[in-house]
Structures are given as C-alpha cells and as structure tokens.
Scaffold this motif. Structure first.
Motif: not given
Lengths: 334, 334
Positions: B223-229, B261, B272
């Motif tokens: 959920l905290f990944h800038p590409a894969y959330a 990140f 979350l």
C-alpha cells in the motif's frame, strides 16, 4: 492519442437523454469542437444543434464521427454499422468509447482500411506506459476525488479548468475516462490500463509543466469502492496532487450499485485520501468540497453547504449552482 | 488456466542463481511436479536434479517445458528458441512467465501449431474477469501483505499452506504472480489484469469454499509503494481476508528501487491495511508477522522478534528459521 476535431456527434437510435450523456457533455464543454449531430430516423434525442449527414459534415471541415451515446449492452448495435461505414466513406475518422474495439467489427475494419481512415478507441491506449517513478515533477496538479463513483469528479475538474482559464491562469483539464478524453481530445482511460501501470499512466497524463501551471485531473472511482478502489489509489499516487477536491452527494447513503456498502463520512474520506496522497506529495491538501445536490431544495442546500463550510473550513460549492470560483480562490492562495 | 504437469524446467544459458529463482522455487515447493532440468551447454546453474532432453522428458511422462529463469531484459533470447521449438516437437507444451507472449515469436507459434501443442503465458489471463461484487462468500481466507515488494509474501503463503495441510486442515495456496501460478498450476497474475477488474480477479482466485477451508492468498506489492499500491488495494478488497499476515524486512529502510520512499512503521502499515480490509470484511485481523531476516545474526534476530512479539501481541516468525507453526496456531484459534 490526439483525436481529430471538430466532431460530428453520432446519436444512433438512442431513446432517452441519459444514454446520450457523452454527446451532451461534448456539446456543453467544447461547443467549438462540435459541428453537428447525426441521428438515425428513429432517434428520440435532440441536442439542439445542426443535423448533418457524414458527407455534409466532411465538406464543412469535420474530421471525426464521434459515437456520443452508450448503447444498451455496451456493444455497437448492428443497425448502426451502415451509418458508421458511411462516415468512413465520407472521409471521417471514427471515435468510440466502447469497451470493444471498432476494428473488431469486420465491416468497419474493412471500410477503414479501404478509405484509409483511423479508428480511435478511447478506452484503449496502445502506446507503452512506464512503471511509475514516484519522482517529483514541476507544475501544480489538482485531483478530484470522491466518496463514490459518478458524483461529479469530471464535471468539477472541467468547471475548475474553465474558471482558472477565465482568470488568465494556466490550467489544463487532464482526462482519465472516455468522455473526458473526447472532450480534451487526449488522455488515457485509466480503468482500462493494466494494473501495474496505473500510477505510471497517471504520471504521463499530467506530465512536468511550468511551475505556475495547474493540471486539473479527472478523478476515478473511490477509495471506499469494493471494485474500483485500486484504480483510485494508483491514480492518486501517480498524480502527486498538490490539491484535492472532495466530490460528494449528500443524499447518497450507499455506494451506487452496492447496497451493502455505506458511504464513508466526509472526514474519514478526507483523512484516508490525504494519508495516501502524502506518500507521493507530502504537501497535498484539500482545497474544497464539490457537491452534487440535484436532489436538494435550495433551503436544504444552503443548510448542507453552511454546515460543511464551517465543519471543514473549506470552500464548499455545487458547481452547477455556484460555479467553482470559491475553490479557485483557495487554489490560488496556496 | 490449468498448467499441464509434471514439468521439465528450462534453465537456458542462465549465468547465476538469482535469475533462476522460479526454477528453484518449483524444485523446492512442488518437487513431485518436477521431473528434471534442461540446460543449454553454457548454463552456469545446476538445480541438482536430473538433466533431461525434451525427448527424454516426454517419454518419461513430462507434459510441459517450463521456463524457470528470468532472462536479462525480460525477453526470450534468440538462442533459446531452437530448444523451445525442440520441446514442442517432442510433444511438450510450453509454460512461460514472460511479459511478452510465446506466440509472438514466429518460430514458436509455427511449431506449436504444427505439433498441436499449447502455449501457456501465465502472466496473461484470457478468460473474462467480472467486476467485483463485494458480496461475502463462504470459506476462510488469509492474505499476506507487506511493507514493500519482494520480502516473502509468496513464501509465507506457501509455508502456511504446507503447515496447515500437515496438520490435516483444509488449505489451498492461491497464486497471484507468475512463479506462484507455476507452483500452484493455476491462478491469475494480478498485476497483469486491467485495473477495473483487479478486485474481481481476486474474488475468482479465492472462490466460495467450505466454511472450514482456508485459502492462503499470495499478496502483491504494498500500500506504500509509489507504483504498485493500486494492485495491492484491489487484491485486498477482492480477497476479503479474515486474516492478514504482515511481511517485513527489518533491515530494509526504503522501498526497493525507490530510495526517496521510506518504509512505513509496522503499526502504521497494519493500521492502513486493516482499515482497507474492513471495507469488505469487517472481521479482518492480523494473525502474525512474517520476517525476512536473511541479513540478521541469530542474536539480532532474537531481539527483533522478541520486540515485535511484545509490541503487537502477535506471533512473529521468519518462516525460514522458525517455520509458520506459531501463525497457524493463531489462525486456528480465531
């Protein structure tokens, strides 16, 4: 994808106005890009603009026939095909927002090849999309988000673009859905992108720009939607918005089409959107609330707006009643 | 998609073990489905199992040649093609986890047609996927989630499945990525699904089941990944997990490949994940923490585990050091 304008709007044999939402949206938002309407003999809807055949349109400079209606079932009905082929024969390209591709219909494919016309399926983006980098890019961006689908995210982004442009500010509407793409003439249908690339698509939809330029990005879905939240989150991360506008319908109690799913409270919604937005832009903030209040009387509306303005210390408007000036004021102040 | 087993594992000319992770995973997790390895003359990796030609494999009952290596660049190198064609000629099907399709290579396509063999691209799911309904379905489900990519979500789901099965409990590993699909013989590569359908894909990956049956679903992304959330969120909503296991590498400080990140705190991550999980399953809860601690000495590991166990009152294991018994105990207690 750059759509050839101006358009002739095709209404087919549509029976009622809700099915012609796309055509009405184009007529209202980009009247200069619309030359006329083309209706089959049993069409029940009238956009109040000139009726034209494809041949008449072509000779007055129209470049594309745009399918401005959503057929029941989502597929192009067989009885439309001769009209679409006639458009290709007249020298027009075709623009469609259907799930299926125009070229999948043999008669259309053959006519396009024969007359060397282009077929634009705005739901499909065939160029490669990169994986999101998360890298900060110049330019300012606003994203409309919502407590649900279909409550004014596109309308709000368009109205804000119009308001900012009228004030002489640099602003561009960025489209993420089929009707938005037809209005803008470009964009990517974000919900049709392979999931790994959604944030990357959002990055290229709203690319680096001048420091004082605002992209007004059309939001999609909702973080609280049991089917579409992933689309929403990828779009949020890739957009890296400086500013968010929450779109909400105060009379809606449940997610549309999902009676088991209650809509979130506005504060819970804002909190969750901000928390995710801050991953790629720690300065993200809400600059307004945009309401869809078609079901409210004026006195009810006044009460709702006054309550929300006080509670969240934010501009709160129904763009159809008040315009978006109050939100633009806040935007220019940040 | 049901993959024809047993497999002959193709290693090509791979130079080092990290590129052959898929082959090692298959050898370790489903040894009964693996008959041998097929290596080109300059291959530098040895799985320690029988070397076989495709013809030998076919005559001993092998059904598919499975590409068990990730080529540099992600495309099938030209020098592999004769070996893959030879496998088709010997009567084997081909299984690939590449982004590109096997049939896009003319020699492979022609050989498959000529010898009537099937080409399985496990990253592509061609059957229609429905939009998620959000409707509660019977059966229990566990989803592994993470503070980042590539820190043990697949391994943890597999180890938990093995532990539960060894205890005589009903449990099925549910694959959402290419290696997982090769191990399970079925599944959907969730990151290759069109974004609108991710939650719907998760619903059909882990379908309705007996009330005491556990699906152990392989998580993806973070959920905290800038590409894969977005992929992660759609999978989370569609899985409707009763139980979550948080996967974490205590030595990792930043998202892999994204030095700007920071990884989230474990409590922020759990909060979350739970908040989103409760949309489609209000009873969702964490049942354990699974650590990837290959970089820690035993005494450091002991300190980390003790700290996390106390702080979160949850079983905390590195499955490679301790197995997953403690998490299975908690799972059976809820």
């Amino acid at each position: 994808m750059q759509l050839p304008k101006p358009y002739l709007l095709f209404l087919g044999d549509v029976a009622s106005e809700p099915y012609a939402k796309t055509a009405f949206g184009l007529r209202d938002w980009v009247p200069d890009d619309v030359e006329g309407q083309y209706r089959l003999s049993d069409c029940q809807v009238d956009l109040g603009i000139a009726d034209m055949t494809p041949a008449q349109a072509a000779s007055s400079g129209v470049k594309s026939l745009l399918i401005g209606v959503a057929p029941v079932g989502g597929e192009i009905p067989a009885k439309w095909i001769p009209a679409l082929v006639a458009a290709l024969e007249s020298g027009l390209d075709l623009v469609s927002g259907m799930h299926g591709r125009l070229a999948a219909i043999p008669e259309i494919r053959a006519a396009a090849e024969k007359h060397r016309r282009a077929l634009f399926d705005v739901r499909h983006h065939d160029a490669p999309i990169p994986i999101a980098t998360g890298a900060k890019r110049p330019g300012k961006r606003l994203l409309t988000v919502g407590t649900d689908c279909a409550l004014g995210k596109k309308y709000t982004a368009l109205a804000l673009t119009q308001e900012m442009t009228a004030r002489g500010c640099k602003a561009t509407f960025r489209a993420t859905g089929q009707t938005g793409i037809m209005i803008a003439g470009e964009g990517i249908a974000i919900d049709a992108v392979v999931s790994d690339f959604v944030a990357g698509a959002a990055e290229i939809i709203s690319p680096a720009n001048q420091p004082d330029h605002w992209d007004m990005i059309e939001g999609q879905g909702a973080l609280f939607h049991p089917a579409y939240a992933g689309v929403t989150l990828g779009l949020l991360h890739g957009s890296q918005p400086d500013a968010l506008v929450l779109c909400h319908d105060p009379t809606r109690t449940h997610v549309a089409g999902y009676p088991d799913f209650k809509l979130p409270d506005i504060d819970a919604a804002m909190d969750l959107y901000l928390r995710h937005a801050m991953l790629t832009n720690p300065a993200a903030k809400f600059v307004g609330i945009s309401l869809n209040t078609s079901k409210l009387q004026q006195d009810e509306y006044d009460r709702v707006v006054e309550n929300l303005r006080t509670r969240f210390a934010l501009p709160c408007v129904d763009p159809l009643r008040d315009g978006c000036a109050a939100i633009a004021d806040r935007l220019l102040a940040i």
